[in-house]
Design a protein around this motif. Structure first.
Motif, short mmCIF file in Angstrom:
data_model
loop_
_atom_site.label_atom_id
_atom_site.label_comp_id
_atom_site.label_asym_id
_atom_site.label_seq_id
_atom_site.Cartn_x
_atom_site.Cartn_y
_atom_site.Cartn_z
N GLU A 16 0.81 -1.23 0.00
CA GLU A 16 0.00 0.00 0.00
C GLU A 16 0.84 1.27 0.00
OE1 GLU A 16 0.84 -1.08 4.25
OE2 GLU A 16 0.17 -2.22 2.52
N ALA A 17 2.17 1.15 -0.06
CA ALA A 17 3.05 2.32 0.00
C ALA A 17 2.86 3.21 -1.21
CB ALA A 17 4.51 1.87 0.10
N ALA A 18 2.77 4.52 -0.97
CA ALA A 18 2.62 5.49 -2.06
C ALA A 18 3.94 5.71 -2.78
CB ALA A 18 2.09 6.80 -1.50
N LEU A 19 5.04 5.44 -2.09
CA LEU A 19 6.37 5.57 -2.67
C LEU A 19 7.07 4.22 -2.60
CD1 LEU A 19 7.49 8.84 -0.82
CD2 LEU A 19 6.74 8.65 -3.19
N ASN A 20 8.00 4.01 -3.47
CA ASN A 20 8.77 2.76 -3.48
C ASN A 20 9.87 2.85 -2.42
OD1 ASN A 20 9.65 0.24 -4.20
ND2 ASN A 20 10.82 0.95 -5.98
N VAL A 21 9.43 2.89 -1.14
CA VAL A 21 10.34 3.09 -0.02
C VAL A 21 9.93 2.13 1.10
CG1 VAL A 21 11.16 4.78 1.69
CG2 VAL A 21 10.59 5.52 -0.62
N CYS A 22 10.92 1.52 1.72
CA CYS A 22 10.63 0.62 2.85
C CYS A 22 10.18 1.44 4.06
CB CYS A 22 11.86 -0.21 3.20
SG CYS A 22 13.19 0.74 3.96
N ALA A 23 9.58 0.78 5.04
CA ALA A 23 9.05 1.45 6.22
C ALA A 23 10.15 2.20 6.98
CB ALA A 23 8.36 0.45 7.13
N ARG A 24 11.32 1.61 7.11
CA ARG A 24 12.42 2.25 7.84
C ARG A 24 12.82 3.56 7.19
NH1 ARG A 24 18.10 1.96 7.21
NH2 ARG A 24 19.17 2.68 9.07
N HIS A 25 12.98 3.55 5.87
CA HIS A 25 13.40 4.77 5.19
C HIS A 25 12.27 5.79 5.09
CE1 HIS A 25 16.92 2.32 3.93
NE2 HIS A 25 17.50 3.49 4.20
N LEU A 26 11.03 5.32 5.11
CA LEU A 26 9.89 6.24 5.14
C LEU A 26 9.92 7.06 6.43
CD1 LEU A 26 7.46 7.19 3.54
CD2 LEU A 26 6.11 5.46 4.71
N VAL A 27 10.27 6.41 7.55
CA VAL A 27 10.40 7.12 8.83
C VAL A 27 11.54 8.14 8.77
CG1 VAL A 27 10.98 6.83 11.28
CG2 VAL A 27 9.35 5.28 10.18
N VAL A 28 12.64 7.78 8.14
CA VAL A 28 13.76 8.72 7.99
C VAL A 28 13.32 9.94 7.19
CG1 VAL A 28 16.05 9.03 6.95
CG2 VAL A 28 15.53 6.94 8.23
N ILE A 29 12.58 9.70 6.11
CA ILE A 29 12.09 10.81 5.28
C ILE A 29 11.13 11.67 6.09
CG2 ILE A 29 10.66 11.39 3.28
CD1 ILE A 29 11.81 8.81 1.97
N TYR A 30 10.20 11.03 6.81
CA TYR A 30 9.23 11.77 7.63
C TYR A 30 9.95 12.64 8.65
CZ TYR A 30 5.66 12.91 11.00
OH TYR A 30 4.84 13.60 11.84
N ASP A 31 10.93 12.07 9.35
CA ASP A 31 11.67 12.85 10.35
C ASP A 31 12.35 14.06 9.73
OD1 ASP A 31 10.86 11.19 12.40
OD2 ASP A 31 12.74 10.05 12.48
N GLY A 32 12.87 13.89 8.52
CA GLY A 32 13.52 15.00 7.83
C GLY A 32 12.53 16.10 7.48
N VAL A 33 11.36 15.72 6.98
CA VAL A 33 10.34 16.70 6.63
C VAL A 33 9.81 17.38 7.89
CG1 VAL A 33 8.03 17.00 5.65
CG2 VAL A 33 9.71 15.57 4.48
N ALA A 34 9.50 16.60 8.93
CA ALA A 34 8.98 17.17 10.18
C ALA A 34 9.98 18.16 10.77
CB ALA A 34 8.65 16.07 11.18
N GLY A 35 11.26 17.86 10.67
CA GLY A 35 12.28 18.77 11.19
C GLY A 35 12.35 20.06 10.41
N ALA A 36 12.07 19.99 9.12
CA ALA A 36 12.15 21.17 8.27
C ALA A 36 10.91 22.05 8.37
CB ALA A 36 12.38 20.75 6.81
#
Length: 182
Positions: A16-36
Motif C-alpha cells: 500500500e506504500a505510495a512511494l517505493n520506499v521501505c518502512a524504515r526509510h519512510l520514517v527517515v524521510i518523515y523525520d527530515g520533513v517534520a524537522g524542516a
C-alpha cells in the motif's frame, strides 16, 4: 531506497506504500520533513500569550500555532498589552447590544447580559456602520437592538467556526503583541 552510492537497501516495500520506499526509510524521510517544516501537535501546556493548546514542534522547540509565541518563553511583565479594539455583540433577554471597546472584558462586565455572542475586530467607525446597518431595529437613544433576522444572520456569520469569542479575542491580542515585538 538507495543509500548514497550503495545498492538498494533490500527491505520489503509495503504493497500500500505510495512511494517505493521501505518502512524504515519512510520514517527517515518523515523525520527530515517534520524537522524542516515542523509537526503540529498539542503543546505541553497552553501558550503563555494566547492560551492556545495547538503548537508546531521543531527540532529547536515548540511554537504556538496561533500566535507563534515560542513555548517556554515568559511574556515580559513590563510590556503593556496591545490595544485591540473590537465591536462586541451581547444578548440580554430578547435584546442585543452592539458596542465597542479596547478592553471588552471590563466593559462587558459592567453590562447586564446573558451571553457574549460575538466579536468583530474594529473600532468606533465599524460600530457606527453596524448601528446604521441595523438602525430599523434600534431601541431609541441606546446601543441596544431588537433581535431580528438580519442581525442574527450577521452574528451567525461572525460566529462561524468560532467556538469561543473570547478565544478569538485572545488570539487577536496575541498576534498584535507578537507583531509589536518585531
Amino acid at each position: 531506497m538507495v543509500e548514497g552510492d550503495a545498492a538498494p537497501c533490500g527491505r520489503p516495500v509495503p504493497a500500500e506504500a505510495a512511494l517505493n520506499v521501505c518502512a524504515r526509510h519512510l520514517v527517515v524521510i518523515y523525520d527530515g520533513v517534520a524537522g524542516a517544516v515542523g509537526e503540529t501537535d498539542l503543546l505541553p501546556a497552553p501558550c503563555a500569550w494566547c492560551g492556545c493548546r495547538i503548537g508546531v514542534h521543531y527540532p529547536s522547540g515548540w511554537v504556538c500555532a496561533e500566535c507563534e509565541w515560542r513555548f517556554g518563553d515568559a511574556p515580559d511583565d513590563v510590556q503593556a498589552p496591545p490595544r485591540v479594539e473590537v465591536v462586541y455583540y451581547v444578548r440580554y433577554a430578547d435584546r442585543i447590544k452592539i458596542g465597542t471597546s479596547a478592553g471588552p472584558r471590563a466593559r462587558i462586565a459592567q453590562l447586564p447580559h446573558d451571553e457574549v455572542l460575538a466579536f468583530e475586530r474594529g473600532g468606533r467607525e465599524l460600530e457606527a456602520r453596524r448601528h446604521s446597518e441595523f438602525a430599523a431595529h434600534r431601541i431609541p437613544r441606546t446601543e441596544w437592538f431588537e433581535e431580528h433576522v438580519a442581525l442574527t444572520h450577521h452574528i451567525d456569520a461572525l460566529r462561524d467556526g468560532v467556538d469561543d469569542p473570547w478565544q478569538l479575542y485572545r488570539s487577536w491580542v496575541a498576534r498584535a503583541a507578537a507583531k509589536a515585538l518585531l
